[in-house]
Design a protein around this motif. Structure first.
Motif, PDB file in Angstrom:
ATOM      1  N   GLU A  17      52.798 -44.987 -43.099  1.00  0.00           N
ATOM      2  CA  GLU A  17      52.070 -44.495 -41.935  1.00  0.00           C
ATOM      3  C   GLU A  17      51.044 -43.451 -42.349  1.00  0.00           C
ATOM      4  O   GLU A  17      51.211 -42.742 -43.353  1.00  0.00           O
ATOM      5  CB  GLU A  17      53.034 -43.843 -40.939  1.00  0.00           C
ATOM      6  CG  GLU A  17      53.743 -44.795 -40.015  1.00  0.00           C
ATOM      7  CD  GLU A  17      54.438 -44.057 -38.876  1.00  0.00           C
ATOM      8  OE1 GLU A  17      55.667 -43.939 -38.928  1.00  0.00           O
ATOM      9  OE2 GLU A  17      53.731 -43.611 -37.947  1.00  0.00           O
ATOM     10  N   LYS A  18      49.994 -43.327 -41.563  1.00  0.00           N
ATOM     11  CA  LYS A  18      49.034 -42.244 -41.737  1.00  0.00           C
ATOM     12  C   LYS A  18      49.511 -41.081 -40.870  1.00  0.00           C
ATOM     13  O   LYS A  18      49.774 -41.255 -39.674  1.00  0.00           O
ATOM     14  CB  LYS A  18      47.635 -42.684 -41.314  1.00  0.00           C
ATOM     15  CG  LYS A  18      46.538 -41.683 -41.667  1.00  0.00           C
ATOM     16  CD  LYS A  18      45.167 -42.291 -41.472  1.00  0.00           C
ATOM     17  CE  LYS A  18      44.058 -41.353 -41.940  1.00  0.00           C
ATOM     18  NZ  LYS A  18      42.715 -41.962 -41.832  1.00  0.00           N
ATOM     19  N   VAL A  19      49.658 -39.915 -41.484  1.00  0.00           N
ATOM     20  CA  VAL A  19      50.251 -38.774 -40.795  1.00  0.00           C
ATOM     21  C   VAL A  19      49.251 -37.623 -40.738  1.00  0.00           C
ATOM     22  O   VAL A  19      48.590 -37.308 -41.735  1.00  0.00           O
ATOM     23  CB  VAL A  19      51.532 -38.307 -41.521  1.00  0.00           C
ATOM     24  CG1 VAL A  19      52.159 -37.122 -40.788  1.00  0.00           C
ATOM     25  CG2 VAL A  19      52.528 -39.449 -41.652  1.00  0.00           C
ATOM     26  N   PHE A  20      49.161 -37.026 -39.580  1.00  0.00           N
ATOM     27  CA  PHE A  20      48.298 -35.859 -39.393  1.00  0.00           C
ATOM     28  C   PHE A  20      49.168 -34.644 -39.071  1.00  0.00           C
ATOM     29  O   PHE A  20      49.950 -34.667 -38.126  1.00  0.00           O
ATOM     30  CB  PHE A  20      47.318 -36.091 -38.230  1.00  0.00           C
ATOM     31  CG  PHE A  20      46.296 -37.146 -38.489  1.00  0.00           C
ATOM     32  CD1 PHE A  20      46.591 -38.485 -38.251  1.00  0.00           C
ATOM     33  CD2 PHE A  20      45.040 -36.809 -38.963  1.00  0.00           C
ATOM     34  CE1 PHE A  20      45.645 -39.471 -38.491  1.00  0.00           C
ATOM     35  CE2 PHE A  20      44.083 -37.790 -39.197  1.00  0.00           C
ATOM     36  CZ  PHE A  20      44.392 -39.123 -38.963  1.00  0.00           C
ATOM     37  N   LEU A  21      48.999 -33.594 -39.846  1.00  0.00           N
ATOM     38  CA  LEU A  21      49.638 -32.314 -39.540  1.00  0.00           C
ATOM     39  C   LEU A  21      48.532 -31.345 -39.133  1.00  0.00           C
ATOM     40  O   LEU A  21      47.575 -31.145 -39.879  1.00  0.00           O
ATOM     41  CB  LEU A  21      50.400 -31.776 -40.755  1.00  0.00           C
ATOM     42  CG  LEU A  21      51.502 -32.674 -41.323  1.00  0.00           C
ATOM     43  CD1 LEU A  21      52.211 -31.963 -42.470  1.00  0.00           C
ATOM     44  CD2 LEU A  21      52.500 -33.074 -40.253  1.00  0.00           C
ATOM     45  N   GLU A  22      48.704 -30.775 -37.947  1.00  0.00           N
ATOM     46  CA  GLU A  22      47.651 -29.930 -37.396  1.00  0.00           C
ATOM     47  C   GLU A  22      48.042 -28.453 -37.455  1.00  0.00           C
ATOM     48  O   GLU A  22      49.199 -28.091 -37.259  1.00  0.00           O
ATOM     49  CB  GLU A  22      47.379 -30.319 -35.939  1.00  0.00           C
ATOM     50  CG  GLU A  22      47.063 -31.783 -35.720  1.00  0.00           C
ATOM     51  CD  GLU A  22      45.702 -32.168 -36.242  1.00  0.00           C
ATOM     52  OE1 GLU A  22      45.432 -33.386 -36.340  1.00  0.00           O
ATOM     53  OE2 GLU A  22      44.890 -31.269 -36.557  1.00  0.00           O
ATOM     54  N   LEU A  78      48.166 -37.222 -44.547  1.00  0.00           N
ATOM     55  CA  LEU A  78      48.852 -38.061 -45.522  1.00  0.00           C
ATOM     56  C   LEU A  78      48.352 -39.475 -45.261  1.00  0.00           C
ATOM     57  O   LEU A  78      48.674 -40.084 -44.240  1.00  0.00           O
ATOM     58  CB  LEU A  78      50.360 -37.977 -45.345  1.00  0.00           C
ATOM     59  CG  LEU A  78      51.068 -36.710 -45.797  1.00  0.00           C
ATOM     60  CD1 LEU A  78      50.688 -35.502 -44.955  1.00  0.00           C
ATOM     61  CD2 LEU A  78      52.579 -36.910 -45.802  1.00  0.00           C
ATOM     62  N   GLU A  79      47.527 -39.983 -46.146  1.00  0.00           N
ATOM     63  CA  GLU A  79      46.860 -41.270 -45.910  1.00  0.00           C
ATOM     64  C   GLU A  79      47.863 -42.412 -45.784  1.00  0.00           C
ATOM     65  O   GLU A  79      47.705 -43.291 -44.943  1.00  0.00           O
ATOM     66  CB  GLU A  79      45.870 -41.557 -47.037  1.00  0.00           C
ATOM     67  CG  GLU A  79      44.715 -40.568 -47.117  1.00  0.00           C
ATOM     68  CD  GLU A  79      43.740 -40.714 -45.956  1.00  0.00           C
ATOM     69  OE1 GLU A  79      43.744 -41.769 -45.275  1.00  0.00           O
ATOM     70  OE2 GLU A  79      42.964 -39.770 -45.708  1.00  0.00           O
ATOM     71  N   SER A  80      48.874 -42.409 -46.605  1.00  0.00           N
ATOM     72  CA  SER A  80      49.915 -43.437 -46.568  1.00  0.00           C
ATOM     73  C   SER A  80      51.215 -42.759 -46.991  1.00  0.00           C
ATOM     74  O   SER A  80      51.483 -42.598 -48.176  1.00  0.00           O
ATOM     75  CB  SER A  80      49.570 -44.589 -47.512  1.00  0.00           C
ATOM     76  OG  SER A  80      50.605 -45.558 -47.513  1.00  0.00           O
TER      77      SER A  80
END
Lengths: 115, 111
Positions: A17-22, A78-80
Motif C-alpha cells: 500500500e501507499k501510506v501517507f503520514l501527516e 511510503l511508496e510501497s
C-alpha cells in the motif's frame, strides 16, 4: 499551546500500500523532521526540510519520500509499504537550524504496523 | 550515523535514589541536548548545555559536559515514579541541520 500534530496515533496497512503520514505544526517553524524509532536502534533520521518545497535525506531515506507544499505541513510517504517499515514514526519541528542550539518539538508519534 | 551513545541501556532504582545516565559522542559539538520520552509518546526537550559550559542545572536535573572526553552525564536527583521514561542525548550533525540521537537509557523508578 504550541504543538506538533501527527494525524494518526495508530495505523495498520497492508504490504504494497501507499501510506501517507501527516504532520502539522502551528508555530511557523522553518525546519521539520521525520524520524523512525525501533527497539534497540533508537531514533533514526529519515528526511528533513528547512523550507517549503525543500528536502534533505537523513540517514535512512530508502523506501520513503516526503512532501512539504506548505510551511506548516510535512508529509512522509511510503511508496510501497513493506513489513520492515513497521515502526514508530516521530515528526518534529524547530524554528532555527539545530547547529544554533535550537530544540526540537515532537509530535506524539504514529505507530505504523504493516501486515 | 549514531553520534551519541547512552550508558547504561537500562537502569532500575527505588524512589528517592539518584539516577545517572551517561552519553558519549564522536565529533566536536557546539552543544548537547537531553530529551525524555514517556512510553509510546513523543520526546520532550529537557535541557541544553553548550560546549563552553561544564555544568547546568534545571530543577532536579543536573547535566555535565566534558568536551575533552566527549561525554556528558544527566543526573536526576531524588527520583520519583513519574521519572520512569527513556532518556536520550542528542547533538547536531556536522552540517548543523538536524539532531542525531543516541539509543537512549530506559529508567525505571519503583515506589
Amino acid at each position: 499551546d504550541v504543538k506538533v500534530t501527527q494525524s494518526s496515533r495508530y495505523l495498520v496497512k497492508r504490504t504494497g500500500e501507499k501510506v501517507f503520514l501527516e504532520c502539522v505544526q502551528d508555530m511557523d517553524h522553518e525546519n521539520m523532521f521525520w524520524y523512525r524509532q525501533d527497539p534497540g536502534l533508537g531514533l533514526r533520521l529519515i528526511y528533513f526540510s528547512y523550507d517549503v518545497k525543500m528536502k534533505e535525506k537523513g540517514d535512512i531515506p530508502e523506501g520513503y519520500s516526503v512532501s512539504r507544499e506548505k510551511k506548516e505541513r510535512f508529509s512522509l510517504i511510503l511508496e510501497s509499504a513493506s513489513t520492515n517499515q513497521t515502526s514508530m514514526y516521530l515528526c518534529a519541528s524547530s524554528l532555527r537550524p539545530m547547529g544554533l542550539g535550537e530544540k526540537l518539538l515532537f509530535g506524539s508519534g504514529t505507530q505504523l504496523s504493516v501486515l | 550515523s549514531q553520534q551519541g551513545e547512552e550508558d547504561p541501556q537500562a537502569l532500575s532504582i527505588q524512589e528517592g535514589e539518584n539516577a545517572t545516565m551517561n552519553c558519549s559522542y564522536k565529533t566536536s559539538i557546539n552543544n548537547l541536548q537531553w530529551y525524555r520520552q514517556n512510553s509510546g509518546r513523543g520526546l520532550v526537550h529537557l535541557i541544553l548545555i553548550r560546549s563552553n559550559e561544564r555544568e547546568k542545572h534545571s530543577g532536579r536535573l543536573r547535566v555535565t559536559l566534558d568536551t575533552s572526553k566527549k561525554s556528558s552525564s544527566l543526573l536526576i536527583t531524588a527520583s520519583r515514579a513519574a521519572d520512569t521514561a527513556s532518556y536520550f542525548c542528542a547533538t547536531a550533525n556536522q552540517a548543523g541541520t538536524a539532531l542525531i540521537f543516541g539509543k537512549g537509557t530506559t529508567l525505571s523508578v519503583s515506589s
